[in-house]
Write a protein that holds these residues in place. Structure first.
Motif, PDB file in Angstrom:
ATOM      1  N   TYR A  15      -5.921  -7.107   8.789  1.00 23.17           N
ATOM      2  CA  TYR A  15      -7.352  -7.338   8.975  1.00 23.17           C
ATOM      3  C   TYR A  15      -7.776  -8.510   8.113  1.00 23.17           C
ATOM      4  N   ALA A  19      -9.421   1.411   8.211  1.00 24.89           N
ATOM      5  CA  ALA A  19     -10.406   0.333   8.222  1.00 24.89           C
ATOM      6  C   ALA A  19     -11.153   0.299   9.550  1.00 24.89           C
ATOM      7  N   VAL A  56      -9.781   2.273   1.105  1.00 21.62           N
ATOM      8  CA  VAL A  56     -10.307   1.406   2.160  1.00 21.62           C
ATOM      9  C   VAL A  56     -11.831   1.383   2.123  1.00 21.62           C
ATOM     10  N   THR A  66      -5.883   6.848   0.724  1.00 18.91           N
ATOM     11  CA  THR A  66      -6.167   5.756   1.659  1.00 18.91           C
ATOM     12  C   THR A  66      -7.643   5.658   2.038  1.00 18.91           C
ATOM     13  N   LYS A 108     -12.726  -0.976  -0.625  1.00 18.56           N
ATOM     14  CA  LYS A 108     -12.470  -2.366  -0.264  1.00 18.56           C
ATOM     15  C   LYS A 108     -13.508  -2.917   0.705  1.00 18.56           C
ATOM     16  N   GLU A 156      -3.784   1.696   5.816  1.00 18.27           N
ATOM     17  CA  GLU A 156      -5.110   1.208   5.482  1.00 18.27           C
ATOM     18  C   GLU A 156      -5.781   0.571   6.695  1.00 18.27           C
ATOM     19  N   LYS A 157      -5.023  -0.124   7.498  1.00 14.38           N
ATOM     20  CA  LYS A 157      -5.582  -0.775   8.692  1.00 14.38           C
ATOM     21  C   LYS A 157      -6.179   0.261   9.644  1.00 14.38           C
ATOM     22  N   ASN A 171      -8.525  -6.810  -2.676  1.00 12.76           N
ATOM     23  CA  ASN A 171      -9.185  -5.965  -1.670  1.00 12.76           C
ATOM     24  C   ASN A 171      -8.734  -6.295  -0.256  1.00 12.76           C
ATOM     25  N   SER A 172      -7.562  -6.913  -0.124  1.00 12.44           N
ATOM     26  CA  SER A 172      -7.048  -7.249   1.202  1.00 12.44           C
ATOM     27  C   SER A 172      -6.547  -6.011   1.923  1.00 12.44           C
ATOM     28  N   ILE A 173      -6.598  -6.060   3.247  1.00 13.00           N
ATOM     29  CA  ILE A 173      -6.097  -4.991   4.109  1.00 13.00           C
ATOM     30  C   ILE A 173      -5.148  -5.628   5.107  1.00 13.00           C
ATOM     31  N   GLU A 182       0.814  -1.214   0.000  1.00 14.48           N
ATOM     32  CA  GLU A 182       0.000   0.000   0.000  1.00 14.48           C
ATOM     33  C   GLU A 182       0.851   1.268   0.000  1.00 14.48           C
TER      34      GLU A 182
END
Length: 314
Positions: free
Chosen positions: A298, A235, A261, A257, A264, A231-232, A293-295, A221
């Motif tokens: 998470y 989220a 997010v 960001t 996603k 991003e976390k 779409n992974s974070i 990212e």
């Protein structure tokens, strides 16, 4: 942005000349005849105070604001200069009330900052909203100091328009933590689960977050934006304070960001950013999210502690 010599394993997202034309075409621009903006799921390349009057009031369920902190910082050629606390408050005051007009009556707002400007953030929040909390999150890498304590924390102020009517889903932001001293009752785990990978407990989040990693060169990212948020981190804000299909608004979008997010996690988004390069990075990240779409940190509906990546399986 200047070209940099990067290590082979560097995963920083960059722009090449062949893709800039297409990414630029995706941006929303303003001219002298613009009377309203096509804003939903778009990146608006404009100066904030020029764009805000062209957006409808009360369109956003959640607003996340990450303005320049009261530090001298170069944002790809545009320098934000540190100033007195009163002058910094005046800077916030020049746009904050207008941004709040875009928030729905039952909406929530998060405002980011650090210790040096946090008193100004609290005052400006209290002018327009009901402050519910101050989140402090631990940067994995702090800014060093030889004659002072290293700055390893940042703040996020949480406020709402109506303290009796706002959305908050604590179940969506539980954290999975290792259990160091597991307690059993009648020979069975009490409030934790036993697995081959270790012992874990799902916990409700506090207002101190120690599981965040600031984006760096080995993370997919990462961009060259100097103050990019993880991003976390976003989220957590989006899952706690919005529903799928809601609209997330970021008036200082940076490299995207908040929009990425939101996308996603199945939300709509709108972002304003004055720097064209950062806008194109945001659009590139949105394109990348179409296939991934992974974070990081998470998965399986929970947030994981640092250094538990091997246990996270989507």
């Amino acid at each position: 942005m200047e070209e940099k010599n990067r290590a082979g394993r560097n995963r920083t997202i960059t722009l090449n000349e062949s893709e800039k034309k297409e990414l630029k075409s995706r941006l929303v621009k303003i001219n002298e005849t613009t009377s309203q903006l096509d804003f939903l799921d778009r990146t608006i390349n404009a100066e904030l105070l020029s764009a805000l009057p062209l957006l409808p009031n009360e369109f956003a369920n959640l607003i996340i604001i990450d303005p320049p902190y009261n530090l001298t910082k170069d944002f790809n050629g545009t320098v934000f200069a540190a100033r007195s606390e009163n002058a910094y408050y005046d800077y916030l005051d020049s746009w904050f009330s207008e941004v709040c007009k875009k928030l729905k009556p039952n909406g929530s707002l998060y405002l980011c900052g650090d210790w040096k400007c946090t008193s100004a953030l609290q005052r400006i929040m209290e002018k327009e909203l009901t402050v519910l909390n101050r989140i402090t999150w631990q940067r994995e890498k702090g800014r060093g100091a030889k004659s002072n304590w290293k700055n390893g924390m940042e703040d996020i102020w949480f406020g709402v328009k109506n303290q009796n009517d706002y959305y908050f889903d604590v179940e969506a932001v539980k954290q999975k933590r290792r259990v160091i001293a597991p307690y059993k009752q009648n020979g069975k785990p009490k409030d934790w689960e036993e697995s081959a990978e270790g012992n874990f407990r799902l916990t409700y989040p506090s207002n101190f977050w120690d599981d965040i990693s600031v984006p760096f060169w080995s993370m997919p990212e990462n961009t060259d934006h100097p103050t990019q948020k993880p991003e976390k981190l976003y989220a957590k804000l989006i899952l706690a304070s919005s529903k799928p299909g809601d609209v997330i608004f970021d008036p200082f979008l940076g490299s995207g960001t908040a929009s990425v997010v939101a996308n996603k996690l199945g939300r709509h988004f709108c972002g304003i950013e004055m720097n064209e390069e950062y806008c194109m990075l945001a659009e590139k990240r949105l394109k990348m999210a179409e296939t991934d779409n992974s974070i990081q940190g998470y998965s399986n509906g929970v947030f994981w502690e640092r250094n538990t990546a091997a246990l996270q399986k989507n």
